[in-house]
Design a protein around this motif. Sequence first.
Motif, PDB file in Angstrom:
ATOM      1  N   LEU A  13       0.719  -1.186  -0.028  1.00 11.44           N
ATOM      2  CA  LEU A  13       0.255   0.300   0.181  1.00 11.44           C
ATOM      3  C   LEU A  13       0.792   1.302  -0.240  1.00 11.44           C
ATOM      4  N   VAL A  14       1.745   1.631   1.118  1.00  9.53           N
ATOM      5  CA  VAL A  14       2.795   2.748   1.019  1.00  9.53           C
ATOM      6  C   VAL A  14       3.482   2.470  -0.422  1.00  9.53           C
ATOM      7  N   GLY A  15       4.087   1.039  -1.070  1.00  9.70           N
ATOM      8  CA  GLY A  15       4.792   1.849  -1.685  1.00  9.70           C
ATOM      9  C   GLY A  15       3.899   1.708  -2.528  1.00  9.70           C
ATOM     10  N   LEU A  16       2.190   1.012  -3.173  1.00 10.03           N
ATOM     11  CA  LEU A  16       1.761   2.205  -3.544  1.00 10.03           C
ATOM     12  C   LEU A  16       1.537   3.619  -4.277  1.00 10.03           C
ATOM     13  N   LEU A  17       0.919   4.229  -2.986  1.00  8.12           N
ATOM     14  CA  LEU A  17       0.721   5.387  -3.008  1.00  8.12           C
ATOM     15  C   LEU A  17       1.632   6.219  -3.445  1.00  8.12           C
ATOM     16  N   ALA A  18       3.327   5.750  -2.911  1.00 11.77           N
ATOM     17  CA  ALA A  18       4.460   6.349  -2.655  1.00 11.77           C
ATOM     18  C   ALA A  18       4.389   6.824  -4.294  1.00 11.77           C
ATOM     19  N   GLY A  19       4.627   5.179  -4.719  1.00  7.44           N
ATOM     20  CA  GLY A  19       4.929   5.370  -6.665  1.00  7.44           C
ATOM     21  C   GLY A  19       3.337   6.592  -7.778  1.00  7.44           C
ATOM     22  N   ALA A  20       2.379   6.748  -7.130  1.00  9.23           N
ATOM     23  CA  ALA A  20       1.472   6.728  -7.607  1.00  9.23           C
ATOM     24  C   ALA A  20       1.106   8.414  -6.981  1.00  9.23           C
ATOM     25  N   ALA A  21       2.085   9.267  -5.586  1.00  9.17           N
ATOM     26  CA  ALA A  21       2.319  10.539  -5.525  1.00  9.17           C
ATOM     27  C   ALA A  21       3.925  11.258  -7.068  1.00  9.17           C
ATOM     28  N   LEU A  22       4.410  10.110  -7.238  1.00  7.50           N
ATOM     29  CA  LEU A  22       5.878  10.743  -7.485  1.00  7.50           C
ATOM     30  C   LEU A  22       5.223  10.690  -9.663  1.00  7.50           C
ATOM     31  N   ALA A  23       4.464   9.262  -9.690  1.00  2.00           N
ATOM     32  CA  ALA A  23       3.462   9.575 -11.184  1.00  2.00           C
ATOM     33  C   ALA A  23       2.829  10.964 -10.591  1.00  2.00           C
ATOM     34  N   LEU A  24       2.668  11.063  -9.985  1.00  2.00           N
ATOM     35  CA  LEU A  24       1.122  12.618 -10.350  1.00  2.00           C
ATOM     36  C   LEU A  24       2.157  13.662 -10.199  1.00  2.00           C
ATOM     37  N   SER A  25       2.997  13.566 -10.315  1.00  2.00           N
ATOM     38  CA  SER A  25       4.643  14.873  -9.632  1.00  2.00           C
ATOM     39  C   SER A  25       4.340  16.020 -11.091  1.00  2.00           C
ATOM     40  N   PRO A  26       4.640  16.898 -11.448  1.00  2.00           N
ATOM     41  CA  PRO A  26       4.149  17.644 -12.758  1.00  2.00           C
ATOM     42  C   PRO A  26       5.565  17.832 -13.471  1.00  2.00           C
ATOM     43  N   TYR A  27       6.601  16.952 -12.649  1.00  4.96           N
ATOM     44  CA  TYR A  27       8.249  16.565 -13.333  1.00  4.96           C
ATOM     45  C   TYR A  27       7.894  15.507 -13.385  1.00  4.96           C
ATOM     46  N   THR A  28       7.128  14.757 -13.688  1.00  4.21           N
ATOM     47  CA  THR A  28       7.360  13.299 -14.097  1.00  4.21           C
ATOM     48  C   THR A  28       6.373  13.286 -14.700  1.00  4.21           C
ATOM     49  N   VAL A  29       5.209  13.979 -14.616  1.00  6.33           N
ATOM     50  CA  VAL A  29       3.935  13.926 -15.919  1.00  6.33           C
ATOM     51  C   VAL A  29       4.580  14.676 -16.825  1.00  6.33           C
ATOM     52  N   ASN A  30       5.046  15.885 -16.758  1.00  6.16           N
ATOM     53  CA  ASN A  30       5.068  17.391 -18.300  1.00  6.16           C
ATOM     54  C   ASN A  30       6.288  16.019 -18.574  1.00  6.16           C
ATOM     55  N   PRO A  31       7.385  15.454 -18.646  1.00  8.05           N
ATOM     56  CA  PRO A  31       7.980  15.046 -19.495  1.00  8.05           C
ATOM     57  C   PRO A  31       7.984  14.085 -19.426  1.00  8.05           C
ATOM     58  N   SER A  32       7.107  13.519 -19.506  1.00  9.26           N
ATOM     59  CA  SER A  32       6.206  12.000 -20.325  1.00  9.26           C
ATOM     60  C   SER A  32       5.344  12.596 -21.620  1.00  9.26           C
ATOM     61  N   VAL A  33       4.918  13.759 -21.078  1.00  9.80           N
ATOM     62  CA  VAL A  33       3.898  14.602 -21.756  1.00  9.80           C
ATOM     63  C   VAL A  33       3.743  15.021 -23.481  1.00  9.80           C
ATOM     64  N   PHE A  34       5.368  15.850 -22.775  1.00  8.75           N
ATOM     65  CA  PHE A  34       6.594  16.065 -23.760  1.00  8.75           C
ATOM     66  C   PHE A  34       7.829  15.216 -24.188  1.00  8.75           C
ATOM     67  N   LEU A  35       8.186  15.323 -25.195  1.00  3.30           N
ATOM     68  CA  LEU A  35       9.651  15.179 -25.892  1.00  3.30           C
ATOM     69  C   LEU A  35      10.717  15.911 -24.333  1.00  3.30           C
ATOM     70  N   ALA A  36      11.198  14.981 -23.595  1.00  2.00           N
ATOM     71  CA  ALA A  36      12.701  15.804 -22.416  1.00  2.00           C
ATOM     72  C   ALA A  36      12.833  14.377 -21.799  1.00  2.00           C
ATOM     73  N   THR A  37      13.879  14.819 -21.387  1.00  2.00           N
ATOM     74  CA  THR A  37      15.104  14.062 -21.205  1.00  2.00           C
ATOM     75  C   THR A  37      14.960  13.013 -19.905  1.00  2.00           C
ATOM     76  N   ASP A  38      14.592  14.383 -18.991  1.00  2.00           N
ATOM     77  CA  ASP A  38      14.358  14.101 -17.678  1.00  2.00           C
ATOM     78  C   ASP A  38      13.931  11.851 -17.230  1.00  2.00           C
ATOM     79  N   ASN A  39      12.777  11.645 -17.521  1.00  2.00           N
ATOM     80  CA  ASN A  39      12.309  10.549 -16.824  1.00  2.00           C
ATOM     81  C   ASN A  39      13.129   9.228 -17.463  1.00  2.00           C
ATOM     82  N   LEU A  40      13.965   9.575 -18.739  1.00  2.00           N
ATOM     83  CA  LEU A  40      14.698   8.746 -19.042  1.00  2.00           C
ATOM     84  C   LEU A  40      15.959   7.956 -17.880  1.00  2.00           C
ATOM     85  N   ALA A  41      16.836   9.357 -17.899  1.00  2.00           N
ATOM     86  CA  ALA A  41      17.443   9.253 -17.504  1.00  2.00           C
ATOM     87  C   ALA A  41      17.234   8.881 -15.581  1.00  2.00           C
TER      88      ALA A  41
END
Length: 431
Positions: A116-144
Amino acid sequence: MSAGLLRRETITAAVGAASVHALVAGAAILAGLTGTYAWHDEVGYHLPTIRKFAAELPSPVLGDYQSATAPGYQLLMAAIVRAGVDGVPLHLVNALFGALLAALFAALVARRAGGLVGLLAGAALALSPYTVNPSVFLATDNLATLLLLAAFAFARPIATGCAVMPLKRGLYAALAAMLAAGVRQIMVYAAAFTGAAFVARACAERRWPRAAHLVGGALALIPALVVVGLLVRTWGGLVPPSFQTYHGSGGNPATPVYALALVAIWGGAAFLAIPGFLRELFSTRALLVGVLAAVACCAVPSSYLVHVRFGGTLWTIASKFPAVADRSLLLVPMAGIGAAALCAYLRLWSRSTDLLARGLGAYALLAFAGMVLAQTANSQCFERYLQPLTLVFMTIAAGALAGRTARWWPFVAMCGVSAAWTALSLLKGGS
């Protein structure tokens, strides 16, 4: 707990976090949203570079191009473009990096703190704008970041004392760090994760690191350093020539202040999952450390300043507050709170008798320190460079100490803040 149940919990947390990210990023891609910082970076820098490399393959010219980063991401995407994938499908491929990042992080947390904690922590990162934005648009952040976290994960068993073949683990971590540096050269600090894991294990056992382990940690530095060295030779600097004034003109002393301010938010929230943290936070010792840290932060300028100290939600908020002698009246007190939170964590860490918890907790904090040190070398202090990994390393540290006693509700709050923050970012084009 049986290995089978732990494995199911870990897989469920990873799949859940990845699915949350994929749904949000996929919906934004299909909606054709524009106007965010990552969209501007895609249009102005990354997409032109990808198209340039795609046209030049199999012999791309790497001497200078329209990106401040190492060319690994753009070369990969250029190869995909040459294979006939472009437009929305190309963006959906790009979103996979963010989904895998959320999955790996959720799995790392779930292995120690539960599904449960793993899922919620992962969702917090998954929903961060600094994770979502580099997925919506082409950027190096998430792969790095994905490759850097892979390097962290490979060396993790060394820190926890669970590595059957530590040299093999160190080799894998070194190779992942090399790939991370090939995507974003500043990620070269991941090469130190093997050495940091050995040091963390020594800290857990209250002894000095063994000489052989230090030699192994030093050898693990070589692959990533070779990559960065070749890039520096090609460019004549730490970034391509077009960006050497903007990103390569010296360190930014405001970065540690900003990083500690982020610890006050994301680290403080993660540490609330540890039983007894609040009591320790309000102890005389932690409060004194916080005051001293705030005083120390006054040694460097920290006010909002375009093209030196800007780029991020917290910077935007800080710009609305007054500054005294170029010192932010928001960031300096927040940095003090962040230092107090770290002090409280270390007090709890020092009392733990669980060697796995102590090793993993020390390892996460050493990785965080490496991140701050590396980012301080960048002339620009952007929140997107710091926030995701602050959340990651502070959460792993908290989960290490709390284990199965970790409280889940702080991560629900994190998810809510991240979701609202990302919605504003995508709909209003914020940073």
